[in-house]
Design an enzyme around this catalytic site. Sequence first.
Site, short mmCIF file in Angstrom:
data_model
loop_
_atom_site.label_atom_id
_atom_site.label_comp_id
_atom_site.label_asym_id
_atom_site.label_seq_id
_atom_site.Cartn_x
_atom_site.Cartn_y
_atom_site.Cartn_z
N LYS A 228 28.39 31.00 32.20
CA LYS A 228 28.76 32.43 32.14
C LYS A 228 28.12 33.14 30.94
CE LYS A 228 33.29 31.98 34.44
NZ LYS A 228 34.75 32.22 34.24
N TYR B 206 33.66 37.07 43.45
CA TYR B 206 35.04 36.85 43.00
C TYR B 206 36.08 37.53 43.92
CZ TYR B 206 34.46 34.39 38.46
OH TYR B 206 34.24 33.48 37.47
N PHE C 271 43.15 41.30 36.45
CA PHE C 271 41.94 41.13 35.64
C PHE C 271 40.64 41.22 36.44
CE2 PHE C 271 43.65 36.90 36.71
CZ PHE C 271 42.56 36.31 37.35
N ARG D 164 35.37 20.01 37.81
CA ARG D 164 36.59 20.68 37.31
C ARG D 164 37.13 19.92 36.09
NH1 ARG D 164 37.66 25.85 39.06
NH2 ARG D 164 39.57 25.45 37.92
N THR E 166 41.35 26.43 32.72
CA THR E 166 40.86 27.82 32.70
C THR E 166 40.99 28.44 31.31
OG1 THR E 166 41.58 28.02 35.00
CG2 THR E 166 41.14 30.08 33.82
N ARG F 176 35.02 23.69 28.28
CA ARG F 176 35.78 24.86 27.84
C ARG F 176 36.47 24.62 26.50
NH1 ARG F 176 38.03 26.58 33.85
NH2 ARG F 176 36.52 28.22 34.23
N ASN G 224 35.34 31.93 29.22
CA ASN G 224 35.56 30.48 29.18
C ASN G 224 34.32 29.67 29.58
OD1 ASN G 224 35.61 31.03 31.87
ND2 ASN G 224 37.74 30.45 32.21
N HIS H 276 31.92 28.40 35.24
CA HIS H 276 32.63 28.47 36.53
C HIS H 276 32.33 27.20 37.29
CE1 HIS H 276 33.93 29.79 40.53
NE2 HIS H 276 32.83 29.18 40.96
N GLU I 272 30.04 29.08 48.01
CA GLU I 272 29.44 29.57 46.76
C GLU I 272 27.97 29.16 46.64
OE1 GLU I 272 33.64 29.68 44.24
OE2 GLU I 272 32.07 28.31 43.59
P1 IDP Z 1 38.85 28.93 37.17
O1 IDP Z 1 37.58 29.59 36.65
O2 IDP Z 1 39.35 27.88 36.21
O3 IDP Z 1 38.72 28.43 38.58
P2 IDP Z 1 40.43 31.11 38.26
O4 IDP Z 1 41.91 31.15 38.28
O5 IDP Z 1 39.70 30.87 39.55
O6 IDP Z 1 39.99 30.04 37.15
O7 IDP Z 1 39.95 32.49 37.63
C1 IDP Z 1 38.59 32.88 37.69
C2 IDP Z 1 38.18 33.42 36.34
O8 IDP Z 1 38.93 34.60 36.07
C3 IDP Z 1 38.50 32.50 35.15
O9 IDP Z 1 37.50 31.52 34.92
C4 IDP Z 1 38.57 33.49 34.02
O10 IDP Z 1 37.26 33.85 33.59
C5 IDP Z 1 39.21 34.68 34.68
N1 IDP Z 1 40.67 34.69 34.49
C6 IDP Z 1 41.58 33.88 35.07
N2 IDP Z 1 42.84 34.17 34.69
C7 IDP Z 1 42.71 35.21 33.82
C8 IDP Z 1 43.66 35.98 33.09
O11 IDP Z 1 44.87 35.77 33.13
N3 IDP Z 1 43.16 36.98 32.30
C9 IDP Z 1 41.82 37.25 32.24
N4 IDP Z 1 40.89 36.56 32.92
C10 IDP Z 1 41.32 35.54 33.70
MG MG Z 2 38.44 29.46 40.35
#
Ligand code: IDP
Ligand code: MG
Length: 136
Positions: A12, A52, A60, A88, A94, A105, A115, A118, A129
Site C-alpha cells: 500500500k 474495495y 471508513f 494473512r 489489520t 504489519r 497498515n 493488503h 482480486e
Molecule cells: P484486512 O486488510 O486486514 O483484510 P479489512 O477489514 O478487509 O482488513 O479492511 C480493509 C482495509 O480497510 C484495512 O486493511 C484498513 O486499511 C482499512 N480499515 C479497516 N478497518 C478500519 C477502521 O476501523 N478504520 C480505518 N480503516 C480501516
Molecule cells: Mg480484507
Amino acid sequence: MSNIEQTLSIIKPDAMERNLDGEIKLMFEKDGFKIVKGKKIKLAKSEAEEFYKVHETKPFYNDLCEYLSSSPIMVMILEKENAVLANRKLMGATNPKDAEEGTIREKFGISIDKNSVHGSDSVDNAKIEISFFFKN
Ligand code: IDP
Ligand code: MG
C-alpha cells in the site's frame, strides 16, 4: 496432498512511500512465496472504490479509497502451499497494534488504515482480486 494456491497482495501507499517494497518482497520470498507477477500502478479513485466495494457501507470507505489511490502501489500474485492463509498470517492483524511479532504489519504498519499491505481473505476473493488487476 499439496494445495498450491495463488493470492493477491498489495503493498500500500504508506509502505511504497517509505521504499519498503524491496524489504517486503524479501519477506514473502523468505517465507516461501513465489512472486508470480508484480507491477507498480497508481489507481484512480473509482478503481479503488471498485476494488474495495465489499466495504462500501463502512464509515471508513471513502478515506480508504482516497488513501489507496493517493500514490503508487505494488500489486502481486503470490503462490505457495495454502497461500491465502499463509499470506494473512505473514501480514498480521489489520490493526498493527494487534499484529504478532515478525509480521509485516507489526514491523511496518503505522495505523489501522495505513497498515502497509493488503491480502485476499479467501480463495474465491483471491481469484476475483487477481483478475481485477491481471486481466489476460
Ligand atoms: P484486512 O486488510 O486486514 O483484510 P479489512 O477489514 O478487509 O482488513 O479492511 C480493509 C482495509 O480497510 C484495512 O486493511 C484498513 O486499511 C482499512 N480499515 C479497516 N478497518 C478500519 C477502521 O476501523 N478504520 C480505518 N480503516 C480501516
Ligand atoms: Mg480484507
